[in-house]
Enzyme design. Structure first.
Site, PDB file in Angstrom:
ATOM      1  CG  HIS A 157      -1.902  -0.732   1.058  1.00  0.00           C
ATOM      2  ND1 HIS A 157      -3.332  -0.441   0.945  1.00  0.00           N
ATOM      3  CD2 HIS A 157      -1.619  -2.269   1.001  1.00  0.00           C
ATOM      4  CE1 HIS A 157      -3.601  -2.038   0.838  1.00  0.00           C
ATOM      5  NE2 HIS A 157      -2.830  -3.219   1.197  1.00  0.00           N
ATOM      6  CG  ASP A 365       0.205   8.908   0.720  1.00  0.00           C
ATOM      7  OD1 ASP A 365       0.236   7.852   1.045  1.00  0.00           O
ATOM      8  OD2 ASP A 365      -1.013   9.787   0.805  1.00  0.00           O
TER       9      ASP A 365
HETATM   10  O1  F6P Z   1      -0.575   1.933   3.947  1.00  0.00           O
HETATM   11  C1  F6P Z   1      -0.310   2.931   5.024  1.00  0.00           C
HETATM   12  C2  F6P Z   1      -1.384   2.479   5.689  1.00  0.00           C
HETATM   13  O2  F6P Z   1      -1.852   1.104   5.812  1.00  0.00           O
HETATM   14  C3  F6P Z   1      -2.787   3.279   5.543  1.00  0.00           C
HETATM   15  O3  F6P Z   1      -3.843   2.320   4.923  1.00  0.00           O
HETATM   16  C4  F6P Z   1      -3.611   2.751   6.889  1.00  0.00           C
HETATM   17  O4  F6P Z   1      -4.709   3.871   6.992  1.00  0.00           O
HETATM   18  C5  F6P Z   1      -2.297   3.230   7.920  1.00  0.00           C
HETATM   19  O5  F6P Z   1      -1.357   2.347   7.214  1.00  0.00           O
HETATM   20  C6  F6P Z   1      -2.707   2.541   8.810  1.00  0.00           C
HETATM   21  O6  F6P Z   1      -1.601   2.711  10.168  1.00  0.00           O
HETATM   22  P1  F6P Z   1      -2.121   1.800  11.537  1.00  0.00           P
HETATM   23  O7  F6P Z   1      -2.113   0.559  11.172  1.00  0.00           O
HETATM   24  O8  F6P Z   1      -0.034   1.892  11.636  1.00  0.00           O
HETATM   25  O9  F6P Z   1      -2.538   2.603  12.608  1.00  0.00           O
END
Ligand code: F6P
Length: 456
Positions: A157, A365
């Site tokens: 992602h 990003d």
């Molecule tokens: O890819 C990054 C990501 O997984 C996003 O899809 C998501 O919004 C964010 O990080 C969530 O981060 P965490 O799980 O650390 O709160």
């Protein structure tokens, strides 16, 4: 078809999809699993003194979710440590913030092994496994060691970093080599995929074949570009819901004919929030006559607050928003409304719809789904303007946005001015083109393209 087993660190299927405030990954995966039978496996978000591997299984809005609790040491070394202090900054080109601790790497390997050991007994021979994101890069290798022969795909992602930065990671070869145990590696953009290919060619003397098959480490893996999208119809329904409408009306009333600029981002240094506020300050400086007619609503929920770099950026943003408000506000006008909270999706949709400008300016990003949600929420006959960082994965698809270099405060200031003064016909023309992209590459398209490529 066979069952789809989705694996990700965070498992947050919202109980009520309209209410969900989860990030892009979680929303996309719950939408994926509502179509395919299967289950979603990952960390519960909870800790337990001694790891047992005991599963918590529940049904959330039609999605079967299976999670395990981790030990505090796993959370420190694997999640806060290797995932969020090592790979996240590195993959977002911030070697200056990257922690290179041996214990983090060991905790990451151990926790991935644990996930694999708990998942393996749940698997049936025809299951198709889809693993997500930088938390779980070595997991296919660990599953293969346990004898798992199923198709296993991986989707990243985040961005993939430039080779020159990745080589600063001790054991970078081991990490990349483990990826060759997947059958398919998916990237958000062509740019990230090409950076991966370049690493493999230079560091592993690998060969990139036609059709995106890559050979290295005595194995081969298929690569592909699968830009993630949003659930367009779900988002429009949220916008048109009672709460979506009410939120829109509430903002319109409180804006009192001022133009609203909106930013919605997790509080993360990759989102370019400091640079954004500085760019907005520059705009106020450059355009004294527009002061008082515009305000910035910056919605920034606190994120990963156990990590020191996140505490630092939070303090800097508090100070900056306070300084700009202190310097420019009037008795009946405040230039920035800075909110450290989350909103429900239906409220967010109403907020986006009310905003004349969407400001999406990450420094780097993977994709950025706020850009797509902002476009989807607009009124077709009087749409707002999207200002988008050229360093967001979304820029590869959304060339009709006002693309900016988020590091330049002058460029940001000029773009804000241009967006606020853009004639309606031009706004409509740009919006139509962007909305077409958002519709054509929605979340169902992303999921189906990936799954099709994985089972072939
Ligand atoms: O890819 C990054 C990501 O997984 C996003 O899809 C998501 O919004 C964010 O990080 C969530 O981060 P965490 O799980 O650390 O709160």
């Amino acid at each position: 078809m066979s069952r789809l087993i989705v694996v990700s660190n965070r498992v947050s299927a919202p109980k009520d999809p309209a209410a969900g405030s989860a990030g892009g990954l979680a929303m996309a995966l719950s939408a994926a699993l509502r179509k395919y039978e299967g289950l979603w496996f990952g960390w519960s978000g909870e800790t337990v003194e001694r790891f047992t591997g005991e599963l918590n299984i529940e049904d959330r809005a039609g999605v079967t979710v299976a999670t395990v609790d981790l030990e505090p040491q796993d959370v420190d070394e694997y999640y806060n440590g290797y995932a969020n202090k090592t790979l996240w900054p590195l993959f977002h080109h911030r070697v200056d913030l990257t922690a290179y601790e041996r214990s983090y790497g060991e905790g990451y390997e151990r926790t991935n092994r644990r996930f694999a050991e708990v998942l393996q007994p749940l698997l049936q021979p025809d299951d198709v496994i889809w693993i997500h994101d930088y938390h779980m890069i070595p997991m296919a290798r660990d599953l293969r060691r346990l004898g798992v022969k199923n198709r296993i795909g991986f989707f990243l992602h985040t961005p993939w970093p430039a080779r020159q930065l990745l080589v600063t990671l001790p054991h970078h070869r081991r990490l990349v080599k483990s990826m060759f145990h997947f059958d398919l590696l998916g990237f958000q953009t062509r740019e990230w995929m090409e950076l991966f290919q370049r690493y493999v060619e230079v560091e592993a003397k690998g060969v990139v074949g036609p059709g995106g098959r890559v050979e290295a480490f005595d194995r081969s893996v298929q690569l592909g570009v699968f830009p993630i999208g949003i659930d367009v119809d779900g988002f429009l329904a949220a916008r048109d819901s009672l709460l979506g409408q009410k939120t829109y009306d509430r903002i319109a009333a409180s804006a009192a004919f001022r133009s609203m600029i909106v930013g919605v981002d997790r509080l993360d240094y990759s989102k370019g929030l400091e640079q954004r506020l500085l760019g907005y300050e520059q705009f106020l400086e450059d355009n004294p006559s527009m002061r008082g007619d515009v305000f910035l609503l910056q919605v920034t929920p606190i994120s990963r607050d156990d990590v020191d770099t996140y505490q630092d950026i939070r303090a800097r943003l508090d100070a900056l928003a306070g300084r700009i408000n202190g310097a420019y506000a009037d008795m009946d006008w405040q230039p920035i409304r800075y909110l450290n909270r989350t909103f429900r999706r239906d409220q967010l949709a109403g907020i986006y719809r009310a905003a004349r400008v969407g400001l999406v300016t990450p420094l780097r990003d993977g994709m950025n789904l706020v850009a797509k949600e902002y476009v989807a929420a607009q009124n077709p006959d009087d749409p707002g303007v999207l200002i988008l960082s050229r360093f967001a994965g979304a820029a590869e698809q959304m060339g009709e946005a006002l693309l900016v270099n988020p590091f330049s405060r002058e460029e940001l200031s000029d773009a804000i001015h241009k967006a606020l003064t853009m004639p309606r016909e031009e706004r409509i023309r740009k919006w139509k083109a962007l909305m077409q992209v958002v519709r054509d590459t929605d979340v169902a398209h992303w999921r189906d393209q990936f799954v099709r490529a994985l089972i072939n």
